[in-house]
Design an enzyme around this catalytic site. Sequence first.
Site, PDB file in Angstrom:
ATOM      1  N   ALA A 148       0.789  -1.234   0.000  1.00 17.80           N
ATOM      2  CA  ALA A 148       0.000   0.000   0.000  1.00 17.80           C
ATOM      3  C   ALA A 148       0.824   1.288   0.000  1.00 17.80           C
ATOM      4  CB  ALA A 148      -0.955  -0.002   1.180  1.00 17.80           C
ATOM      5  N   GLY A 149       2.085   1.224   0.471  1.00 15.83           N
ATOM      6  CA  GLY A 149       2.824   2.486   0.654  1.00 15.83           C
ATOM      7  C   GLY A 149       3.178   3.157  -0.657  1.00 15.83           C
TER       8      GLY A 149
ATOM      9  N   GLY B  94       0.404   5.015  -0.286  1.00 15.26           N
ATOM     10  CA  GLY B  94      -1.015   5.076   0.050  1.00 15.26           C
ATOM     11  C   GLY B  94      -1.918   5.737  -0.970  1.00 15.26           C
ATOM     12  N   GLY B  95      -1.393   6.038  -2.153  1.00 11.44           N
ATOM     13  CA  GLY B  95      -2.230   6.693  -3.167  1.00 11.44           C
ATOM     14  C   GLY B  95      -3.420   5.829  -3.576  1.00 11.44           C
ATOM     15  N   LYS B  96      -3.131   4.601  -4.026  1.00 11.70           N
ATOM     16  CA  LYS B  96      -4.231   3.743  -4.482  1.00 11.70           C
ATOM     17  C   LYS B  96      -5.078   3.308  -3.294  1.00 11.70           C
ATOM     18  CE  LYS B  96      -1.628   2.200  -8.450  1.00 11.70           C
ATOM     19  NZ  LYS B  96      -0.301   2.626  -7.925  1.00 11.70           N
TER      20      LYS B  96
ATOM     21  N   GLU C 281       1.617  -2.771   4.290  1.00 17.06           N
ATOM     22  CA  GLU C 281       2.853  -2.289   3.667  1.00 17.06           C
ATOM     23  C   GLU C 281       4.020  -2.811   4.493  1.00 17.06           C
ATOM     24  OE1 GLU C 281       4.306  -0.357   1.131  1.00 17.06           O
ATOM     25  OE2 GLU C 281       6.134  -0.599   2.302  1.00 17.06           O
TER      26      GLU C 281
ATOM     27  N   CYS D  56       4.226  -0.310 -12.005  1.00 16.86           N
ATOM     28  CA  CYS D  56       4.467   0.959 -12.694  1.00 16.86           C
ATOM     29  C   CYS D  56       5.654   0.748 -13.634  1.00 16.86           C
ATOM     30  CB  CYS D  56       4.736   2.062 -11.690  1.00 16.86           C
ATOM     31  SG  CYS D  56       4.745   3.631 -12.540  1.00 16.86           S
TER      32      CYS D  56
HETATM   33  C1  LIG Z   1       4.758   0.347  -6.169  1.00 21.16           C
HETATM   34  S1  LIG Z   1       4.779   0.649  -4.501  1.00 21.16           S
HETATM   35  C2  LIG Z   1       3.065   0.721  -4.111  1.00 21.16           C
HETATM   36  C3  LIG Z   1       2.443   2.049  -4.429  1.00 21.16           C
HETATM   37  C4  LIG Z   1       1.085   2.212  -3.764  1.00 21.16           C
HETATM   38  N1  LIG Z   1       0.179   1.151  -4.149  1.00 21.16           N
HETATM   39  C5  LIG Z   1       0.461   3.544  -4.072  1.00 21.16           C
HETATM   40  O1  LIG Z   1      -0.346   3.634  -4.994  1.00 21.16           O
HETATM   41  O2  LIG Z   1       0.769   4.515  -3.365  1.00 21.16           O
HETATM   42  C6  LIG Z   1       5.238  -0.872  -3.819  1.00 21.16           C
HETATM   43  C7  LIG Z   1       5.267  -0.891  -2.297  1.00 21.16           C
HETATM   44  O3  LIG Z   1       5.478  -2.232  -1.885  1.00 21.16           O
HETATM   45  C8  LIG Z   1       6.253  -2.224  -0.702  1.00 21.16           C
HETATM   46  N2  LIG Z   1       6.820  -3.575  -0.519  1.00 21.16           N
HETATM   47  C9  LIG Z   1       8.018  -4.051  -0.910  1.00 21.16           C
HETATM   48  N3  LIG Z   1       8.144  -5.342  -0.556  1.00 21.16           N
HETATM   49  C10 LIG Z   1       7.002  -5.696   0.057  1.00 21.16           C
HETATM   50  C11 LIG Z   1       6.538  -6.888   0.657  1.00 21.16           C
HETATM   51  N4  LIG Z   1       7.279  -7.985   0.681  1.00 21.16           N
HETATM   52  N5  LIG Z   1       5.319  -6.882   1.214  1.00 21.16           N
HETATM   53  C12 LIG Z   1       4.555  -5.767   1.198  1.00 21.16           C
HETATM   54  N6  LIG Z   1       4.943  -4.599   0.657  1.00 21.16           N
HETATM   55  C13 LIG Z   1       6.152  -4.573   0.098  1.00 21.16           C
HETATM   56  C14 LIG Z   1       7.256  -1.139  -0.958  1.00 21.16           C
HETATM   57  O4  LIG Z   1       7.797  -0.678   0.259  1.00 21.16           O
HETATM   58  C15 LIG Z   1       6.390  -0.088  -1.665  1.00 21.16           C
HETATM   59  O5  LIG Z   1       5.868   0.807  -0.731  1.00 21.16           O
END
Ligand SMILES: C[S@@+](CC[C@H](N)C(=O)[O-])C[C@H]1O[C@@H](n2cnc3c(N)ncnc32)[C@H](O)[C@@H]1O
Length: 491
Positions: free
Chosen positions: A302-303, A305-307, A326, A422
């Site tokens: 989630a991080g 957090g936009g979506k 996240e 992305c």
């Molecule tokens: C592409 S970003 C997500 C963007 C988010 N969905 C948004 O729209 O704001 C991918 C996220 O996955 C997290 N991440 C990386 N490995 C992960 C794991 N094993 N489990 C959960 N989250 C993970 C990263 O820290 C990052 O914040």
Amino acid sequence: MSEQPRQPRRKPAPAGAGGKQAKPYRRPQKDPVRMLAFEVLRAVDERDAYANLVLPPLLKKARQDEKFEARDAALATELVYGTLRRQGTYDAVIKACIDRPLREVDPPVLDVLSLGAHQLLGTRIPTHAAVSASVELARVVLGDGRAKFVNAVLRKIAAHDLDGWLERVAPPYEDDAEEHLAVYHSHPTWVVSALWDALGGGRAGIEDLLEADNERPEVTLVARPGRSTPEELLEAVGEESALPGRWSPYAVRMAEGGEPGALEAVRDGRAGVQDEGSQLVAMALAAVPIEGRDERWLDGCAGPGGKAALLAALAAQRGAFLLASEKQPHRARLVERSLAGNPGPYQVIAADGTRPAWLPDSFDRVLMDVPCSGLGALRRRPEARWRRRPEDLEGFSPLQRGLLREALSAVRVGGVVGYATCSPHLAETRVVVEDVLKGRGAGHSPVSAELIDARPFMQGVPALGDGPDVQLWPHLHGTDAMYLALLRRTA
Ligand SMILES: C[S@@+](CC[C@H](N)C(=O)[O-])C[C@H]1O[C@@H](n2cnc3c(N)ncnc32)[C@H](O)[C@@H]1O
């Protein structure tokens, strides 16, 4: 024999008697715009900093110290972003003007040369001003000796315009199409190759895509449904500079730029900054019809957090609960901030999506927006394309597969999973989905799920390809190159 004393640098040589008159020493002039641009380039180069994070506070300070006016800030921004984006082209030009390999040029010297090359070849700054400003900068930050080298190189660069240089330094398209495009459009060759594989088609499409990567994207806002409206945002931004979204009914584009943080709805978290591609992904996952219960949604990556914020707002309208998970605790805190004030039930946790903190079969909709190379968002991070390496993909590969497998285990039979990246790189998109569905890889078996045609859930969006998955493109849709596969759990 006694040594002649050196002529003091500031003292003019005696005139007349045929002796050449030495130029009086002149202090170099500090130009705050070029100094600031150089400082950002050094931070990017030396500390792997991101220009979009380093530049804004420096601009703010320069404004506060009254060193800068608004147009100075615009020029500094253009110099930084333009130089970083076009670095590949400028490196090829600089290489042709020196007699040693680029890697043997001191990085600060190379930064001054690149800044100068951008002023000469990528802006309307007159040649003499571009050269003299760069030489003054070199005198301040490198010293007089190296400033002479900078002067000599920039004078060679000034001998041709950009087109003239490209003809000289890029191989003909017919001889090496990818290398030609890499130099012309300033992308690493492996990135050109990967983007072209994903896009398909002929020369025109890939050229449009590469050029779109070199444009600064508009700032797009999302009015989180039930919390704000596009009308509120259009009015707040001002009719003259705001445009409705192209595809998302929640989007408003700040066509003239501006500061989103100044808008009340953004400060309150009722609206946010979000590319339309990301909005489309969250909306499509929410739009797929499912039979039976539709109460528990999961965002597993989630991080920041936009979506999650858009999903939570959509879930709230249906009385559904969102679990936003996240892995990184500091990013989970950003998700908290982004969801604060959501009218419906939600929870944010810090958890590894490959070792889930939830029961299998327990969600009706799951989004896995996995970590990826980010090759779909090159417009936003001007330096990113030069940092990425092909081998980075190998690092993401097991994680992407692991997260998708867990998403398909977390969703109940009949529920739906959205796998998003992305990046349009096939190794991060289709290949991951196919491998997981077919159970490829040691110790894995096929997963009981089927791909759903995602295109009907992006209504009104053209050029979505042959399906069933969807790839958005900057040059076709004005969005980041987001990928979405929708999968329904079947057994
Ligand atoms: C592409 S970003 C997500 C963007 C988010 N969905 C948004 O729209 O704001 C991918 C996220 O996955 C997290 N991440 C990386 N490995 C992960 C794991 N094993 N489990 C959960 N989250 C993970 C990263 O820290 C990052 O914040």
